[in-house]
Design a protein around this motif. Structure first.
Motif, PDB file in Angstrom:
ATOM      1  N   ILE A   1       0.829  -1.206   0.000  1.00 33.46           N
ATOM      2  CA  ILE A   1       0.000   0.000   0.000  1.00 33.46           C
ATOM      3  C   ILE A   1       0.862   1.255   0.000  1.00 33.46           C
ATOM      4  O   ILE A   1       0.391   2.344  -0.331  1.00 33.46           O
ATOM      5  CB  ILE A   1      -0.960  -0.012   1.221  1.00 33.46           C
ATOM      6  N   ALA A   2       2.156   1.110   0.330  1.00 38.52           N
ATOM      7  CA  ALA A   2       3.079   2.258   0.326  1.00 38.52           C
ATOM      8  C   ALA A   2       3.281   2.818  -1.075  1.00 38.52           C
ATOM      9  O   ALA A   2       3.828   3.912  -1.234  1.00 38.52           O
ATOM     10  CB  ALA A   2       4.420   1.865   0.930  1.00 38.52           C
ATOM     11  N   ALA A   3       2.855   2.097  -2.111  1.00 36.15           N
ATOM     12  CA  ALA A   3       2.952   2.626  -3.482  1.00 36.15           C
ATOM     13  C   ALA A   3       2.229   3.955  -3.593  1.00 36.15           C
ATOM     14  O   ALA A   3       2.633   4.832  -4.377  1.00 36.15           O
ATOM     15  CB  ALA A   3       2.362   1.614  -4.472  1.00 36.15           C
ATOM     16  N   TYR A   4       1.152   4.129  -2.822  1.00 36.55           N
ATOM     17  CA  TYR A   4       0.427   5.392  -2.849  1.00 36.55           C
ATOM     18  C   TYR A   4       1.269   6.548  -2.330  1.00 36.55           C
ATOM     19  O   TYR A   4       1.029   7.700  -2.683  1.00 36.55           O
ATOM     20  CB  TYR A   4      -0.857   5.279  -2.022  1.00 36.55           C
ATOM     21  N   GLU A   5       2.250   6.258  -1.501  1.00 32.87           N
ATOM     22  CA  GLU A   5       3.111   7.305  -0.954  1.00 32.87           C
ATOM     23  C   GLU A   5       4.384   7.467  -1.768  1.00 32.87           C
ATOM     24  O   GLU A   5       4.767   8.570  -2.154  1.00 32.87           O
ATOM     25  CB  GLU A   5       3.460   6.986   0.506  1.00 32.87           C
ATOM     26  N   TRP A   6       5.064   6.354  -2.031  1.00 29.22           N
ATOM     27  CA  TRP A   6       6.381   6.449  -2.656  1.00 29.22           C
ATOM     28  C   TRP A   6       6.300   6.863  -4.120  1.00 29.22           C
ATOM     29  O   TRP A   6       7.135   7.636  -4.592  1.00 29.22           O
ATOM     30  CB  TRP A   6       7.113   5.120  -2.493  1.00 29.22           C
TER      31      TRP A   6
ATOM     32  N   THR B   1       0.768  -1.860 -10.559  1.00 31.47           N
ATOM     33  CA  THR B   1       0.892  -0.696  -9.679  1.00 31.47           C
ATOM     34  C   THR B   1       2.005   0.238 -10.153  1.00 31.47           C
ATOM     35  O   THR B   1       2.007   1.424  -9.843  1.00 31.47           O
ATOM     36  CB  THR B   1       1.186  -1.131  -8.232  1.00 31.47           C
ATOM     37  N   LEU B   2       2.956  -0.335 -10.930  1.00 26.44           N
ATOM     38  CA  LEU B   2       4.021   0.493 -11.511  1.00 26.44           C
ATOM     39  C   LEU B   2       3.717   0.930 -12.938  1.00 26.44           C
ATOM     40  O   LEU B   2       4.204   1.970 -13.390  1.00 26.44           O
ATOM     41  CB  LEU B   2       5.347  -0.270 -11.503  1.00 26.44           C
ATOM     42  N   LEU B   3       2.923   0.147 -13.648  1.00 25.45           N
ATOM     43  CA  LEU B   3       2.693   0.424 -15.070  1.00 25.45           C
ATOM     44  C   LEU B   3       1.301   0.958 -15.372  1.00 25.45           C
ATOM     45  O   LEU B   3       1.051   1.415 -16.489  1.00 25.45           O
ATOM     46  CB  LEU B   3       2.903  -0.864 -15.888  1.00 25.45           C
TER      47      LEU B   3
END
Length: 527
Positions: free
Chosen positions: A79-84, A245-247
Motif C-alpha cells: 500500500i506504500a505505493a500510494y506514498e512512494w 501498480t508500476l505500469l
C-alpha cells in the motif's frame, strides 16, 4: 484506552497554541483589509519550507493514517505505493507543471481550464470539484477521524466528528490559506514525532529485543507483508495488481491528486516565486518517503500483536480501519497525549485545507462569475460562509457515504478514479497539444465517467487500477480525435511553452536525485 490528566493537558496545550498561532499569523497590517489574494493564496508570499510542510500535513490525513494503517494490517507494505510513487509525481509537477500555472497567475485549477478551454469546461469542473471535496474528501477525513477519536475516548463517532469539524473551523475560517499553511509547520512536526512514536512502541511490543530487532522479527515472520509487488492470489491483489501498480492507473490517480488538485496545488500557487514553489514540492517529495514508516509499518505489526492477544483481533478483522486507534493504546501516559495530538493535527489540517479549497473554487470560479464586480471583502465573506456550509454538509453525509465500506481509503481512491483520467487528460493536452479544444476536453471528461461505469459493471472483476489505465488510454485517443475533427482552438488559448522557463535550481536537483535514489533502493529491497 483512556486518556489521563497529563494527556488531556498536552492535548489542550496543543489546541490553544495552534489557535493562538493561527490568529497571530492571520493578522493584517493596520488599515489593510484581507482581500481574496490574502485569504485564498496567503498573499502569494509562502516560502518553500512552509509549502512543503503544508503539503504533507494536508495530505497525511485520517485517510492516510487510519486508512493505510488498516491496509498495512490487511495487505502489507504494498500500500506504500500510494506514498512512494507520489514522490516522483511531485518532482515532475514541480519541474514541468508549476512553471505553466505560475506564469498564468491563476487562483484555481478551473481558472486555468477557462483560459485554455472556455467557461463551459471551467464551470463543469468547478461543480465537480466542490462536490468531490465536500461529499468524498471531507467526509472521508471526518469519518476516519471520528472512528479513531471514538476508539480512544468512547465519545461516539458523531460527537467525535463534530468536535474535529468545530476545531478545524475555529482555527482556519478567519485566516484562510495563510493560517492553514503556517500552522501546518507545527502540525507536520507533531505528526511525524507522534507517528514515529507509535511505530516504535508497536515494534517494541513484538517478541524481540527492542524496536529495531522488532522490525527484523516482523520482516522474518511476515515476508508476504513486505512485498511491494504482489503476486496473483495474494491478499490485496485485486486492489494492487502486481506490476500494474508500476505500469497502470495508479500514476493517473497520482497526477490527478498531486498535479491538478486544488486542495494540494493551492500551496504552490501561493508561493513567493517559482523557485520557492519548486523547492517546496521537492521538500514534500522527500518527506513522502517517511510516511509508510509511520502509518504502514505499525499496521503490519498489528497482525502479530493481534495474534498474541495484545489487540482485539476480532474487531480488526471485521474493520481494519480501527488498527491505528488500537495501536495508540501502546503509548504511555503523557506521550499518549502527544500521539493523540498528532492524530488531531493530521485530521484538522486536512479538514482546514479542504475547506479553504472548496471556498476558493466556489467563490472565485462560480460565485464571482455570477456576481462580478463586488468588493474584495464581499468575496472573502462568501468564502468563509462556503467553508462553513461545506463542513456542515460533510458531517451529515459522512456515515451514509462511508460508514458501510470495509476500507474508506480504497473507497476514496475508487470514487476519485471515475473522473481522474479525464482530469489528467485535459490538463496534459492543454499543456502540450495546441490542437486540443473544448470539444476534446468534454469528450475526455464525460468519456472518463461513462467508460469507468461501463467497465465497472461490464468487467467487475478487473482491478480498478487496470480499469483506470484502460479508460485513460481510450479517453485520451478519443479527445485527440474529437479535437482534430472539430477545429483548432483560438491561438490565444494555447499554452506557449517557449515563453516559460523550466530550469530548476541546484537544491531542487539535489533533492530530486536523492529522492529517486532512495526510492529505487526501497523497491529493489522490497520487490
Amino acid at each position: 484506552m483512556t486518556l489521563e490528566t497529563i494527556d488531556i493537558i498536552i492535548i489542550a496545550g496543543y489546541a490553544l497554541a495552534l489557535l493562538g498561532i493561527a490568529l497571530f499569523v492571520s493578522r493584517e497590517p493596520a488599515g489593510h483589509d484581507k482581500n481574496t489574494e490574502d485569504y485564498f493564496l496567503a498573499g502569494r508570499a509562502l516560502p518553500w519550507w512552509a509549502i512543503g510542510a503544508s503539503l504533507i500535513a494536508s495530505n497525511i490525513s485520517a485517510e492516510q493514517i487510519i486508512g493505510q494503517s488498516g491496509e498495512g494490517f490487511a495487505i502489507g507494505i504494498a500500500i506504500a505505493a500510494y506514498e512512494w510513487q507520489a514522490a516522483i509525481v511531485l518532482l515532475i509537477v514541480a519541474k514541468y507543471f508549476l512553471p505553466i500555472f505560475l506564469k498564468r497567475q491563476i487562483y484555481t485549477m478551473p481558472q486555468f481550464l477557462e483560459q485554455r478551454y472556455g467557461s463551459g469546461v471551467k464551470t463543469l469542473m468547478s461543480v465537480f470539484w466542490v462536490f468531490l471535496y465536500t461529499a468524498v474528501n471531507l467526509t472521508a477525513v471526518l469519518w476516519l477521524g471520528g472512528l479513531a477519536v471514538d476508539t480512544l475516548t468512547g465519545w461516539g463517532v458523531m460527537p467525535s466528528m463534530m468536535a474535529l469539524a468545530g476545531f478545524a473551523v475555529l482555527y482556519s475560517l478567519y485566516g484562510g490559506l495563510k493560517a492553514v499553511a503556517l500552522t501546518d509547520i507545527i502540525q507536520v512536526v507533531i505528526l511525524i514525532i507522534g507517528g514515529l512514536a507509535i511505530t516504535w512502541f508497536a515494534l517494541d511490543a513484538l517478541p524481540a529485543d527492542g524496536a529495531v530487532a522488532g522490525l527484523g522479527y516482523l520482516m522474518q515472520e511476515m515476508p508476504g507483508h513486505f512485498e511491494m509487488i504482489l503476486d496473483e492470489g495474494d491478499n490485496g491483489y485485486d486492489k494492487l495488481p502486481g506490476i500494474w501498480t508500476l505500469l497502470g492507473g495508479l500514476w493517473v490517480l497520482h497526477f490527478s491528486y498531486w498535479g491538478f488538485n486544488q486542495y494540494i496545488i493551492q500551496r504552490a500557487l501561493g508561493a513567493e516565486n517559482l523557485g520557492e514553489a519548486q523547492k517546496g514540492l521537492a521538500f514534500a517529495a522527500f518527506l513522502k518517503l517517511l510516511v509508510p514508516f509511520i502509518v504502514v509499518i505499525p499496521g503490519i505489526a498489528a497482525v502479530i500483536l493481534a495474534q498474541q492477544g495484545m489487540l482485539d483481533a476480532a474487531a480488526l478483522n471485521e474493520k481494519s480501519d480501527r488498527t491505528y486507534g488500537q495501536l495508540m493504546g501502546f503509548a504511555p501516559a503523557g506521550l499518549r497525549g502527544l500521539v493523540f495530538a498528532a492524530l488531531i493535527a493530521a485530521i484538522v489540517s486536512s479538514l482546514a485545507s479542504m475547506m479553504n479549497s472548496i471556498s476558493t473554487i466556489f467563490t472565485m470560479d462560480l460565485y464571482r462569475s455570477w456576481k462580478p464586480a463586488q468588493a474584495e471583502q464581499h468575496y472573502v465573506l462568501v468564502g468563509r460562509i462556503t467553508a462553513f456550509v461545506a463542513m456542515a454538509i460533510a458531517l451529515v453525509l459522512a456515515r451514509p457515504f462511508l460508514g458501510g465500506f470495509e476500507s474508506a481509503f480504497q473507497t476514496v481512491q475508487e470514487y476519485t478514479g471515475y473522473i481522474a483520467p479525464g482530469i489528467v487528460i485535459v490538463f496534459l493536452l492543454g499543456f502540450f497539444d495546441k490542437k486540443a479544444n473544448t470539444a476534446g476536453a468534454f469528450t475526455a471528461l464525460i468519456g472518463s465517467i461513462v467508460l469507468n461505469f461501463a467497465m465497472k459493471f461490464g468487467a467487475p472483476d478487473l482491478a480498478f487500477i487496470i480499469r483506470i489505465w484502460i479508460v485513460t488510454v481510450a479517453a485520451l485517443f478519443a479527445a485527440i480525435a474529437v479535437s482534430r475533427m472539430t477545429g483548432a482552438p483560438d491561438e490565444e488559448r494555447t499554452v506557449k511553452l517557449g515563453d516559460i522557463g523550466f530550469a530548476t535550481s541546484m537544491l531542487f536537483n539535489t533533492l530530486a536525485m536523492l529522492t529517486v535514489a532512495i526510492l529505487v533502493a526501497l523497491y529493489v529491497l522490497l520487490w
